[in-house]
Scaffold this motif. Structure first.
Motif, PDB file in Angstrom:
ATOM      1  N   HIS A  16       0.831  -1.200   0.000  1.00  0.00           N
ATOM      2  CA  HIS A  16       0.000   0.000   0.000  1.00  0.00           C
ATOM      3  C   HIS A  16       0.865   1.248   0.000  1.00  0.00           C
ATOM      4  N   PHE A  17       0.321   2.307  -0.603  1.00  0.00           N
ATOM      5  CA  PHE A  17       1.000   3.603  -0.581  1.00  0.00           C
ATOM      6  C   PHE A  17       0.223   4.546   0.318  1.00  0.00           C
ATOM      7  N   PHE A  18       0.917   5.082   1.322  1.00  0.00           N
ATOM      8  CA  PHE A  18       0.232   5.944   2.278  1.00  0.00           C
ATOM      9  C   PHE A  18       0.428   7.389   1.855  1.00  0.00           C
ATOM     10  N   THR A  19      -0.419   7.852   0.956  1.00  0.00           N
ATOM     11  CA  THR A  19      -0.286   9.206   0.416  1.00  0.00           C
ATOM     12  C   THR A  19      -1.140  10.159   1.234  1.00  0.00           C
ATOM     13  N   ARG A  20      -0.949  11.445   0.958  1.00  0.00           N
ATOM     14  CA  ARG A  20      -1.715  12.452   1.690  1.00  0.00           C
ATOM     15  C   ARG A  20      -3.205  12.332   1.398  1.00  0.00           C
ATOM     16  N   VAL A  23      -4.994   6.015   1.341  1.00  0.00           N
ATOM     17  CA  VAL A  23      -4.189   4.808   1.157  1.00  0.00           C
ATOM     18  C   VAL A  23      -4.460   4.238  -0.230  1.00  0.00           C
ATOM     19  N   VAL A  24      -3.386   4.144  -1.053  1.00  0.00           N
ATOM     20  CA  VAL A  24      -3.533   3.532  -2.365  1.00  0.00           C
ATOM     21  C   VAL A  24      -3.177   2.060  -2.231  1.00  0.00           C
ATOM     22  N   LYS A  25      -4.188   1.204  -2.416  1.00  0.00           N
ATOM     23  CA  LYS A  25      -3.915  -0.227  -2.277  1.00  0.00           C
ATOM     24  C   LYS A  25      -3.472  -0.776  -3.624  1.00  0.00           C
ATOM     25  N   ALA A  26      -2.194  -0.508  -3.962  1.00  0.00           N
ATOM     26  CA  ALA A  26      -1.687  -0.845  -5.290  1.00  0.00           C
ATOM     27  C   ALA A  26      -1.662  -2.351  -5.500  1.00  0.00           C
ATOM     28  N   VAL A  27      -1.267  -3.086  -4.482  1.00  0.00           N
ATOM     29  CA  VAL A  27      -1.332  -4.548  -4.528  1.00  0.00           C
ATOM     30  C   VAL A  27      -2.110  -4.957  -3.289  1.00  0.00           C
ATOM     31  N   LYS A  50       0.856  -4.012 -11.540  1.00  0.00           N
ATOM     32  CA  LYS A  50       1.788  -5.027 -12.026  1.00  0.00           C
ATOM     33  C   LYS A  50       3.217  -4.698 -11.616  1.00  0.00           C
ATOM     34  N   SER A  51       3.637  -3.458 -11.871  1.00  0.00           N
ATOM     35  CA  SER A  51       5.020  -3.095 -11.529  1.00  0.00           C
ATOM     36  C   SER A  51       5.235  -3.184 -10.026  1.00  0.00           C
ATOM     37  N   ILE A  52       4.266  -2.728  -9.266  1.00  0.00           N
ATOM     38  CA  ILE A  52       4.427  -2.731  -7.808  1.00  0.00           C
ATOM     39  C   ILE A  52       4.534  -4.180  -7.305  1.00  0.00           C
ATOM     40  N   THR A  53       3.809  -5.100  -7.941  1.00  0.00           N
ATOM     41  CA  THR A  53       3.962  -6.511  -7.581  1.00  0.00           C
ATOM     42  C   THR A  53       5.401  -6.955  -7.814  1.00  0.00           C
ATOM     43  N   GLU A  63       9.273   4.965  -0.415  1.00  0.00           N
ATOM     44  CA  GLU A  63       8.316   5.785   0.305  1.00  0.00           C
ATOM     45  C   GLU A  63       7.371   6.437  -0.696  1.00  0.00           C
ATOM     46  N   PRO A  64       6.133   6.653  -0.384  1.00  0.00           N
ATOM     47  CA  PRO A  64       5.439   6.312   0.862  1.00  0.00           C
ATOM     48  C   PRO A  64       4.837   4.910   0.848  1.00  0.00           C
ATOM     49  N   GLY A  65       5.407   4.036  -0.011  1.00  0.00           N
ATOM     50  CA  GLY A  65       4.847   2.697  -0.117  1.00  0.00           C
ATOM     51  C   GLY A  65       5.401   1.759   0.942  1.00  0.00           C
ATOM     52  N   THR A 215       3.411  -7.031 -18.944  1.00  0.00           N
ATOM     53  CA  THR A 215       3.146  -6.397 -20.230  1.00  0.00           C
ATOM     54  C   THR A 215       1.683  -6.017 -20.387  1.00  0.00           C
ATOM     55  N   HIS A 216       1.421  -5.120 -21.335  1.00  0.00           N
ATOM     56  CA  HIS A 216       0.038  -4.800 -21.717  1.00  0.00           C
ATOM     57  C   HIS A 216      -0.380  -5.658 -22.894  1.00  0.00           C
ATOM     58  N   ASN A 217       0.609  -6.253 -23.506  1.00  0.00           N
ATOM     59  CA  ASN A 217       0.414  -6.779 -24.847  1.00  0.00           C
ATOM     60  C   ASN A 217       0.028  -8.260 -24.806  1.00  0.00           C
ATOM     61  N   ASN A 280     -10.541   4.157  -8.997  1.00  0.00           N
ATOM     62  CA  ASN A 280      -9.444   4.742  -8.252  1.00  0.00           C
ATOM     63  C   ASN A 280      -9.040   3.796  -7.113  1.00  0.00           C
ATOM     64  N   LEU A 281      -7.736   3.588  -6.960  1.00  0.00           N
ATOM     65  CA  LEU A 281      -7.294   2.619  -5.955  1.00  0.00           C
ATOM     66  C   LEU A 281      -7.326   3.183  -4.540  1.00  0.00           C
ATOM     67  N   ILE A 282      -7.583   4.493  -4.423  1.00  0.00           N
ATOM     68  CA  ILE A 282      -7.734   5.054  -3.077  1.00  0.00           C
ATOM     69  C   ILE A 282      -9.134   4.694  -2.593  1.00  0.00           C
TER      70      ILE A 282
HETATM   71  N1  LIG Z   1       4.853   6.351  -5.278  1.00  0.00           N
HETATM   72  C1  LIG Z   1       3.520   6.116  -5.357  1.00  0.00           C
HETATM   73  N2  LIG Z   1       2.666   6.831  -4.617  1.00  0.00           N
HETATM   74  C2  LIG Z   1       1.350   6.612  -4.686  1.00  0.00           C
HETATM   75  N3  LIG Z   1       0.772   5.720  -5.478  1.00  0.00           N
HETATM   76  C3  LIG Z   1       1.567   4.966  -6.250  1.00  0.00           C
HETATM   77  C4  LIG Z   1       2.990   5.129  -6.235  1.00  0.00           C
HETATM   78  N4  LIG Z   1       3.524   4.263  -7.103  1.00  0.00           N
HETATM   79  C5  LIG Z   1       2.499   3.588  -7.640  1.00  0.00           C
HETATM   80  N5  LIG Z   1       1.321   4.001  -7.121  1.00  0.00           N
HETATM   81  C6  LIG Z   1      -0.010   3.506  -7.464  1.00  0.00           C
HETATM   82  O1  LIG Z   1       0.035   2.111  -7.524  1.00  0.00           O
HETATM   83  C7  LIG Z   1      -0.815   1.661  -8.546  1.00  0.00           C
HETATM   84  C8  LIG Z   1      -0.155   0.542  -9.283  1.00  0.00           C
HETATM   85  O2  LIG Z   1       0.961   1.071  -9.966  1.00  0.00           O
HETATM   86  P1  LIG Z   1       1.831   0.175 -10.947  1.00  0.00           P
HETATM   87  O3  LIG Z   1       3.011   1.004 -11.337  1.00  0.00           O
HETATM   88  O4  LIG Z   1       2.087  -1.141 -10.334  1.00  0.00           O
HETATM   89  O5  LIG Z   1       0.865  -0.021 -12.184  1.00  0.00           O
HETATM   90  P2  LIG Z   1       1.149  -0.898 -13.461  1.00  0.00           P
HETATM   91  O6  LIG Z   1       0.138  -1.972 -13.466  1.00  0.00           O
HETATM   92  O7  LIG Z   1       2.566  -1.277 -13.531  1.00  0.00           O
HETATM   93  O8  LIG Z   1       0.779   0.124 -14.610  1.00  0.00           O
HETATM   94  P3  LIG Z   1       1.572   0.436 -15.948  1.00  0.00           P
HETATM   95  O9  LIG Z   1       1.093  -0.563 -16.913  1.00  0.00           O
HETATM   96  O10 LIG Z   1       1.107   1.805 -16.293  1.00  0.00           O
HETATM   97  O11 LIG Z   1       3.017   0.346 -15.665  1.00  0.00           O
HETATM   98  C9  LIG Z   1      -1.147   2.823  -9.435  1.00  0.00           C
HETATM   99  O12 LIG Z   1      -2.527   3.076  -9.376  1.00  0.00           O
HETATM  100  C10 LIG Z   1      -0.410   3.978  -8.837  1.00  0.00           C
HETATM  101  O13 LIG Z   1      -1.263   5.081  -8.739  1.00  0.00           O
END
Ligand SMILES: Nc1ncnc2c1ncn2[C@@H]1O[C@H](COP(=O)(O)OP(=O)(O)OP(=O)(O)O)[C@@H](O)[C@H]1O
Ligand SMILES: [Mg+2]
Lengths: 324, 321
Positions: A16-20, A23-27, A50-53, A63-65, A215-217, A280-282
């Motif tokens: 999770h990203f703890f933004t102002r 909380v963005v629950k990216a994964v 995907k990237s955050i995984t 930070e702030p993840g 990938t997107h593809n 929105n992930l928030i």
């Molecule tokens: N530093 C950060 N602060 C806050 N939120 C973040 C941060 N980094 C990533 N996120 C959030 O985490 C979520 C997942 O991001 P991620 O980069 O994993 O996406 P992705 O699937 O790789 O997308 P893409 O295909 O565009 O690369 C996004 O919604 C993004 O807003």
């Protein structure tokens, strides 16, 4: 998908990203496992997590993840509990990563050679001259002509495709057990894409390295992967062998993705798009995250569906489609 | 490389020529030095005699050309007040000013770069709060006030450091340098620190801003993914990447500290060029002012040349043409 040759098992991973703004629950609760040498495609639209995984596996979250929960069991050890010094020894050695944009993955003010050598010196304690000849060997292995001379060149003196080959050479330098490739060819033009991916697949096969190809593809996934995981709003919504997921997608989102691959069976048909946008992930609402866009959503979808088996080597997270 | 140096020399000559012309014209228009040099009750004959003697009776162009002709031979004329070659007067005092300015810049670099790095890497630390508010003070407080405060504390109350002069100097290659003796160091410390405060603050802010940007780049993440230690990532890779703007500012600021050492020199009675030039301006001592400005312009040109050379070492994408 279990057994002795599982090298990576992820359980309930939450980053999770703890933004102002919240909380963005990216994964948010990802489970999957990977066998030795398996190539898994991780697909999903932009922002799905995907990237955050991928970064979470190497514990490279800034930070702030924060990785708030879960286990990343790699070669029998939970990476989320090993000390940072040990983690550094694993990174670039057993675990490697390749990024999307070769323009920006190499430090512009150091020579390519020194950037290869520094990790050889760190991981193998080679002497500088040994490391130099090993570096040239690595460049040759990724098909860079005139390797000895190119070691003294700077990243800007390479073309995009060549630079990505350098990045791949660095990533594969220690024969890693796992390579996370985050859209490794998105920034390259189409012919170069195929060359670089073919090279990567060859290296991965030769070394028995497992690879997560982000990938997107969808077309690339069909061509290069053994299995496919589909991610949506921080969760896996479908996972299975390539054949199962592409021929017989169970989740409505995956079905939409497959339909949107251009040039499949029905050539003349307009490209299908999945209507709407990812939420929105928030402060994601409870329940199935795909519900607002789902053509077949119903009352039971207000509960969050978990990934469960829908066939042999095939799982999906959808109340509507789950067949025992 | 050779072509680059030749071109820079040619450009430098051009710059110096322009500076000399502009300064000469301004001085020509800014008043008659004769009135300063002779007592108010001097007779007209005395004034005319003096004017002829100094060559001030000729038209502007003739004066400028004769100045230029002599200047090319290293002669900028004799000081009206001291009756000594102006260049000699300036060069006698230049080492003191240069020593002060260079010490100040070294101090600024040694304090500023580590502080800026720390503030960027540990943004939440209490030390970062102190560094950042300190740098805000450093940028906003006037130099003379800082100098006076330092004298109050360290000379008047504590009595640790001398408040004026250069102290004992030692000769090195014919140049008198203060930092070679303990007494000279004690004299140098406060003025150098006063002059450095502003520069430290600038460098801290620049380094921090640069680092925070660089640390977000993909290549930093890739270096970490290779397993490199955080120390190597920050001190070797990130640092080299931010050095271009830092070196630029250090170069520019070295020039400014030489030029603005005047204020610090007057506070600490430092026997540098500054004091001499202030007096020369008061008495319209044209040759001294001209010699000073040309020497300072020459230093600026030289510093910029060094900065450009450094660029090509720091960034392979920059080619010297
Ligand atoms: N530093 C950060 N602060 C806050 N939120 C973040 C941060 N980094 C990533 N996120 C959030 O985490 C979520 C997942 O991001 P991620 O980069 O994993 O996406 P992705 O699937 O790789 O997308 P893409 O295909 O565009 O690369 C996004 O919604 C993004 O807003
Ligand atoms: Mg991404």
């Amino acid at each position: 998908m279990s057994g002795a040759d599982v090298i990576l098992e992820i359980k309930g991973l939450k980053t999770h990203f703890f933004t102002r703004r919240g909380v963005v629950k990216a994964v948010d609760g990802v489970d999957f496992s990977l066998r030795r040498g398996e190539v898994m495609g991780l697909v999903g639209e932009s922002g799905a997590g995907k990237s955050i995984t991928g970064f979470s596996i190497l514990r490279l979250i800034d930070e702030p993840g924060r990785i708030v929960d879960g286990e990343v069991i790699f070669e029998g050890r939970d990476l989320l509990t090993v000390p940072e010094a040990e983690m550094r020894r694993l990174r670039g050695d057993r675990l490697a990563m390749v990024f999307q944009d070769p323009q920006t993955s190499l430090d512009p003010v150091f020579t390519v050679g020194s950037q290869i050598v520094e990790s050889l010196v760190f991981h193998q304690s080679l002497s500088p001259s040994q490391a130099g000849s090993r570096a040239a060997e690595l460049l040759r292995a990724v098909g860079i002509p005139d390797a000895e001379k190119r070691l003294a060149a700077y990243p800007h003196q390479f073309s995009g495709g060549m630079r990505q080959r350098v990045v791949v050479a660095i990533a594969m330098a220690q024969n890693p057990a796992l390579l996370v490739a985050d859209e490794p060819t998105t920034a390259l033009d189409v012919t170069i894409q195929a060359q670089v991916l073919t090279l990567m697949r060859r290296l991965v096969r030769n070394h028995g390295t497992a690879m997560i190809l982000i990938t997107h593809n969808m077309a690339l996934v069909g061509q290069f992967c053994d299995s496919i995981a589909v991610m949506y709003a921080g969760q896996l919504i479908e996972h299975g062998t390539k054949e199962k997921v592409i021929r017989d997608p169970q989740h409505p989102y995956t079905q939409g993705l497959i339909r949107s691959i251009p040039g499949r069976q029905e050539r003349c048909r307009r490209l299908d798009q999945i209507p709407g946008m990812m939420p929105n992930l928030i402060d994601l609402p409870p329940g199935c995250p795909f519900r607002p866009r789902c053509p077949s959503a119903g009352g039971d979808c207000v509960q969050r569906p978990l990934l469960r088996p829908v066939g042999l080597d095939h799982q999906a997270a959808c109340w509507r489609r789950n067949r025992p | 490389m050779f072509a680059f140096i030749l071109r820079r020399i040619y450009q430098s000559v051009l710059v110096l020529f322009c500076v000399s012309l502009v300064v000469f014209a301004i001085l020509y228009l800014s008043g008659d030095p004769i009135q300063m040099l002779l007592p108010a009750d001097a007779s007209q004959e005395q004034i005319d005699e003096m004017r002829r003697h100094l060559g001030l009776d000729e038209p502007f162009w003739a004066q400028y050309l004769s100045f230029l002709r002599n200047a090319l031979q290293g002669d900028m004329g004799r000081s009206f007040t001291f009756n000594q070659p102006a260049v000699k007067l300036i060069l006698e005092r230049a080492p003191a000013t240069l020593e002060l300015a260079v010490s100040a810049m070294i101090l600024a670099i040694l304090l500023g770069i580590p502080a800026g790095l720390f503030a960027a890497v540990k943004p939440k630390s209490w030390l970062t709060q102190i560094i950042m508010s300190g740098s805000l003070f450093g940028i906003s407080l006037p130099v003379f006030w800082m100098g006076i405060m330092l004298i109050m504390v360290f000379s008047v109350f504590l009595g640790w450091l001398p408040s004026s002069g250069r102290g004992q100097t030692a000769s090195f290659g014919g140049i008198q340098l203060g930092f070679l003796t303990w007494d000279g160091c004690k004299h140098l410390l406060m003025p150098a620190f006063t002059l450095a405060i502003h520069q430290v603050a600038m460098i801290v802010r620049l380094v921090r801003a640069g680092m925070m940007e660089v640390m977000l780049q993909d290549y930093i993440k890739f270096l970490r993914a290779k397993g490199l230690s955080e120390r190597r990532v920050v001190l070797v890779h990130a640092l080299k990447n931010i050095m271009i703007p830092v070196v630029t500012i250090i170069g520019l600021q070295t020039g400014y500290t030489i030029a603005f050492a005047i204020v610090t020199e007057s506070i600490f009675a430092w026997p540098g060029m500054g004091k001499l030039v202030i007096d020369a301006i008061h008495s319209l001592d044209r040759p001294v002012i001209l010699a000073y400005l040309l020497v300072v312009a020459l230093m600026f040109v030289f510093i910029n040349f060094m900065v450009d050379l450094t660029y090509s070492f720091l960034d392979p994408r920059i080619r010297l043409k």
